[in-house]
Design a protein around this motif. Structure first.
Motif, mmCIF file in Angstrom:
data_model
loop_
_atom_site.group_PDB
_atom_site.id
_atom_site.type_symbol
_atom_site.label_atom_id
_atom_site.label_comp_id
_atom_site.label_asym_id
_atom_site.label_seq_id
_atom_site.Cartn_x
_atom_site.Cartn_y
_atom_site.Cartn_z
ATOM 1 N N MET A 1 0.850 -1.187 0.000
ATOM 2 C CA MET A 1 0.000 0.000 0.000
ATOM 3 C C MET A 1 0.885 1.237 0.000
ATOM 4 S SD MET A 1 -3.461 0.510 2.180
ATOM 5 C CE MET A 1 -2.768 0.438 3.813
ATOM 6 N N LYS A 2 0.497 2.222 -0.790
ATOM 7 C CA LYS A 2 1.314 3.419 -0.945
ATOM 8 C C LYS A 2 0.442 4.647 -0.709
ATOM 9 C CE LYS A 2 4.259 3.638 -4.348
ATOM 10 N NZ LYS A 2 4.859 3.796 -5.705
ATOM 11 N N LEU A 3 0.924 5.548 0.148
ATOM 12 C CA LEU A 3 0.250 6.813 0.409
ATOM 13 C C LEU A 3 1.168 7.948 -0.025
ATOM 14 C CD1 LEU A 3 -2.376 7.977 1.819
ATOM 15 C CD2 LEU A 3 -0.861 8.443 3.761
ATOM 16 N N ARG A 4 0.674 8.771 -0.944
ATOM 17 C CA ARG A 4 1.450 9.907 -1.469
ATOM 18 C C ARG A 4 0.821 11.200 -0.971
ATOM 19 N NH1 ARG A 4 1.074 11.530 -7.774
ATOM 20 N NH2 ARG A 4 1.912 13.649 -7.639
ATOM 21 N N ILE A 5 1.643 12.076 -0.429
ATOM 22 C CA ILE A 5 1.165 13.344 0.097
ATOM 23 C C ILE A 5 1.046 14.341 -1.053
ATOM 24 C CG2 ILE A 5 1.559 15.184 1.754
ATOM 25 C CD1 ILE A 5 1.091 12.328 2.935
ATOM 26 N N LEU A 6 -0.180 14.783 -1.320
ATOM 27 C CA LEU A 6 -0.432 15.751 -2.381
ATOM 28 C C LEU A 6 -0.428 17.174 -1.841
ATOM 29 C CD1 LEU A 6 -3.394 13.925 -4.168
ATOM 30 C CD2 LEU A 6 -0.948 13.773 -4.715
ATOM 31 N N GLY A 7 -0.828 17.336 -0.598
ATOM 32 C CA GLY A 7 -0.852 18.644 0.041
ATOM 33 C C GLY A 7 -0.887 18.482 1.536
ATOM 34 N N CYS A 8 -0.182 19.374 2.255
ATOM 35 C CA CYS A 8 -0.109 19.215 3.713
ATOM 36 C C CYS A 8 0.085 20.552 4.414
ATOM 37 C CB CYS A 8 1.012 18.249 4.094
ATOM 38 S SG CYS A 8 2.631 18.672 3.413
ATOM 39 N N SER B 1 -4.389 16.871 1.223
ATOM 40 C CA SER B 1 -4.896 15.772 0.399
ATOM 41 C C SER B 1 -3.819 14.710 0.300
ATOM 42 C CB SER B 1 -5.283 16.266 -0.999
ATOM 43 O OG SER B 1 -5.939 15.242 -1.722
ATOM 44 N N MET B 2 -4.241 13.441 0.335
ATOM 45 C CA MET B 2 -3.332 12.308 0.253
ATOM 46 C C MET B 2 -3.920 11.281 -0.693
ATOM 47 S SD MET B 2 -2.644 11.905 4.351
ATOM 48 C CE MET B 2 -2.462 13.374 5.375
ATOM 49 N N LEU B 3 -3.075 10.711 -1.541
ATOM 50 C CA LEU B 3 -3.510 9.714 -2.523
ATOM 51 C C LEU B 3 -3.084 8.333 -2.054
ATOM 52 C CD1 LEU B 3 -4.733 9.056 -5.321
ATOM 53 C CD2 LEU B 3 -2.431 9.370 -6.271
ATOM 54 N N LEU B 4 -4.060 7.479 -1.783
ATOM 55 C CA LEU B 4 -3.809 6.098 -1.378
ATOM 56 C C LEU B 4 -3.871 5.223 -2.618
ATOM 57 C CD1 LEU B 4 -3.373 4.029 0.908
ATOM 58 C CD2 LEU B 4 -5.874 3.899 1.111
ATOM 59 N N ASP B 5 -2.747 4.589 -2.936
ATOM 60 C CA ASP B 5 -2.622 3.846 -4.187
ATOM 61 C C ASP B 5 -3.042 4.767 -5.337
ATOM 62 O OD1 ASP B 5 -1.569 1.677 -2.817
ATOM 63 O OD2 ASP B 5 -3.545 0.825 -2.438
ATOM 64 N N HIS B 6 -3.858 4.316 -6.251
ATOM 65 C CA HIS B 6 -4.220 5.178 -7.387
ATOM 66 C C HIS B 6 -5.675 5.614 -7.373
ATOM 67 C CE1 HIS B 6 -5.744 1.252 -8.596
ATOM 68 N NE2 HIS B 6 -6.522 1.888 -9.450
ATOM 69 N N PRO C 1 9.909 14.495 15.799
ATOM 70 C CA PRO C 1 8.914 14.785 14.762
ATOM 71 C C PRO C 1 9.545 15.449 13.545
ATOM 72 C CG PRO C 1 8.728 16.351 16.564
ATOM 73 C CD PRO C 1 9.753 15.346 16.978
ATOM 74 N N ARG C 2 9.035 15.101 12.375
ATOM 75 C CA ARG C 2 9.511 15.674 11.116
ATOM 76 C C ARG C 2 8.362 16.357 10.398
ATOM 77 N NH1 ARG C 2 12.367 10.174 9.180
ATOM 78 N NH2 ARG C 2 11.104 9.366 10.895
ATOM 79 N N MET C 3 8.702 17.357 9.600
ATOM 80 C CA MET C 3 7.672 18.062 8.851
ATOM 81 C C MET C 3 7.255 17.236 7.644
ATOM 82 S SD MET C 3 7.696 21.960 7.339
ATOM 83 C CE MET C 3 8.781 21.610 5.955
ATOM 84 N N LEU C 4 5.960 17.056 7.476
ATOM 85 C CA LEU C 4 5.431 16.369 6.306
ATOM 86 C C LEU C 4 5.674 17.234 5.076
ATOM 87 C CD1 LEU C 4 3.804 13.709 5.814
ATOM 88 C CD2 LEU C 4 1.753 15.143 5.755
ATOM 89 N N LYS C 5 5.927 16.600 3.933
ATOM 90 C CA LYS C 5 6.247 17.339 2.717
ATOM 91 C C LYS C 5 5.431 16.837 1.550
ATOM 92 C CE LYS C 5 11.006 18.293 4.127
ATOM 93 N NZ LYS C 5 12.449 18.163 3.769
ATOM 94 N N ASN C 6 5.130 17.750 0.624
ATOM 95 C CA ASN C 6 4.460 17.366 -0.620
ATOM 96 C C ASN C 6 5.258 16.284 -1.333
ATOM 97 O OD1 ASN C 6 2.590 19.326 -0.079
ATOM 98 N ND2 ASN C 6 3.126 20.634 -1.817
ATOM 99 N N ASN C 7 4.540 15.338 -1.900
ATOM 100 C CA ASN C 7 5.097 14.235 -2.677
ATOM 101 C C ASN C 7 5.880 13.227 -1.837
ATOM 102 O OD1 ASN C 7 4.124 14.931 -5.338
ATOM 103 N ND2 ASN C 7 5.558 16.665 -5.254
ATOM 104 N N GLN C 8 5.827 13.361 -0.519
ATOM 105 C CA GLN C 8 6.394 12.325 0.347
ATOM 106 C C GLN C 8 5.550 11.054 0.178
ATOM 107 O OE1 GLN C 8 7.114 13.777 4.243
ATOM 108 N NE2 GLN C 8 7.818 11.813 5.077
ATOM 109 N N ILE C 9 6.214 9.922 0.198
ATOM 110 C CA ILE C 9 5.524 8.649 -0.026
ATOM 111 C C ILE C 9 5.752 7.733 1.177
ATOM 112 C CG2 ILE C 9 5.487 6.538 -1.427
ATOM 113 C CD1 ILE C 9 6.058 8.289 -3.849
ATOM 114 N N PHE C 10 4.671 7.139 1.658
ATOM 115 C CA PHE C 10 4.731 6.135 2.713
ATOM 116 C C PHE C 10 4.297 4.804 2.098
ATOM 117 C CE2 PHE C 10 3.968 10.187 4.725
ATOM 118 C CZ PHE C 10 4.768 10.164 5.856
ATOM 119 N N GLU C 11 5.127 3.808 2.231
ATOM 120 C CA GLU C 11 4.783 2.458 1.763
ATOM 121 C C GLU C 11 4.718 1.547 2.990
ATOM 122 O OE1 GLU C 11 6.193 1.018 -2.103
ATOM 123 O OE2 GLU C 11 7.593 2.702 -2.080
ATOM 124 N N PHE C 12 3.596 0.873 3.150
ATOM 125 C CA PHE C 12 3.415 0.037 4.341
ATOM 126 C C PHE C 12 2.362 -1.040 4.095
ATOM 127 C CE2 PHE C 12 0.720 3.735 4.485
ATOM 128 C CZ PHE C 12 -0.473 3.332 5.042
#
Length: 254
Positions: free
Chosen positions: A1-8, A20-25, A243-254
């Motif tokens: 599963m992949k979560l891509r940060i579109l806006g934060c 906004s976050m995109l989960l898979d496609h 803690p780290r700052m979330l960034k646009n286009n950051q991707i979490f795979e889990f």
């Protein structure tokens, strides 16, 4: 599963995009201005939108998506939210005054949008991707979401102030790996944070002290113009949680 940060971000301007976050496609978690960076082809593949709450920075792309790609699809886009949020969207956004009611276009039997009510603690299973609403405390009815792949879970708090109920639920998640939590204001604006039911760094530290499980912490919803100050104060107040700052286009795979 992949979560891509579109806006934060907590605002817009330059490369800043709202939540906004995109989960898979095919699935969005909130649909702020960040979703507008997707191509028309990518937007046409969105089948599910999970909304934390009704504020414009979290829903502003839904009307444009419906108008842009509704005609390219053979089934409705499903908007998932608690009943109170759905009611607000129906009454105050898709009301034929601010925007057409796409739950009735082209007709009620074949709409562009449909609504699905979610309930705290009850999981929606999308082919093994388990999404569960979690408690949030904001100025409008709101939730956060747990996204669980089976191997690991990510929790997005949504917009919330201090919230013991959230941490009780989170501390039961044995496969917790990531926590995305808001901190909208700097410490000198703590009164504003309290009044608007957001967090500032000192409040964030108090909240993180309630977490009993190990997790990577990411900070979202920082107000433009105060990003560096807020992150500096977070380091001072809550640095032991790294803690780290979330960034646009950051991707979490889990």
């Amino acid at each position: 599963m992949k979560l891509r940060i579109l806006g934060c971000s907590g605002g817009i301007g330059g490369d800043l995009r709202t939540t906004s976050m995109l989960l898979d496609h095919d699935t969005l978690i909130d649909a702020g201005t960040g979703a507008g960076d997707l191509s028309v082809s990518e937007l046409s593949q969105i089948d599910h939108i999970f909304v934390t709450h009704s504020h414009m920075d979290h829903v502003t792309s839904i009307p444009f998506m419906a108008d842009t790609v509704g005609w390219m699809r053979d089934k409705p886009i499903t908007v998932y939210a608690i009943a109170e949020t759905i009611d607000i969207l129906r009454r105050h956004l898709f009301n034929w005054k601010l925007w057409p009611d796409f739950a009735e276009i082209p007709d009620a039997q074949n709409p562009v949008l449909r609504y699905q009510t979610v309930t705290l603690g009850k999981t929606v299973d999308l082919g093994g991707r388990r999404i569960t609403p979690l408690p949030a405390d904001h100025v409008v009815p709101a939730v956060g979401y747990r996204i669980d792949s089976g191997a690991a879970s990510l929790v997005f708090t949504g917009d919330t102030t201090t919230n013991d109920a959230l941490w009780r639920e989170m501390n039961r998640i044995v496969n917790l790996r990531y926590v995305i939590i808001e901190t909208a204001f700097c410490n000198r604006e703590k009164d504003m944070a309290i009044a608007s039911k957001h967090l500032c760094p000192s409040m964030l530290a108090e909240e993180l002290s309630k977490l009993t499980l190990p997790a990577e912490i990411y900070i979202t919803h920082l107000k433009p113009g105060e990003i560096e100050l807020i992150m500096q104060e977070i380091e001072e107040c809550a640095g032991k949680w790294s803690p780290r700052m979330l960034k646009n286009n950051q991707i979490f795979e889990f």
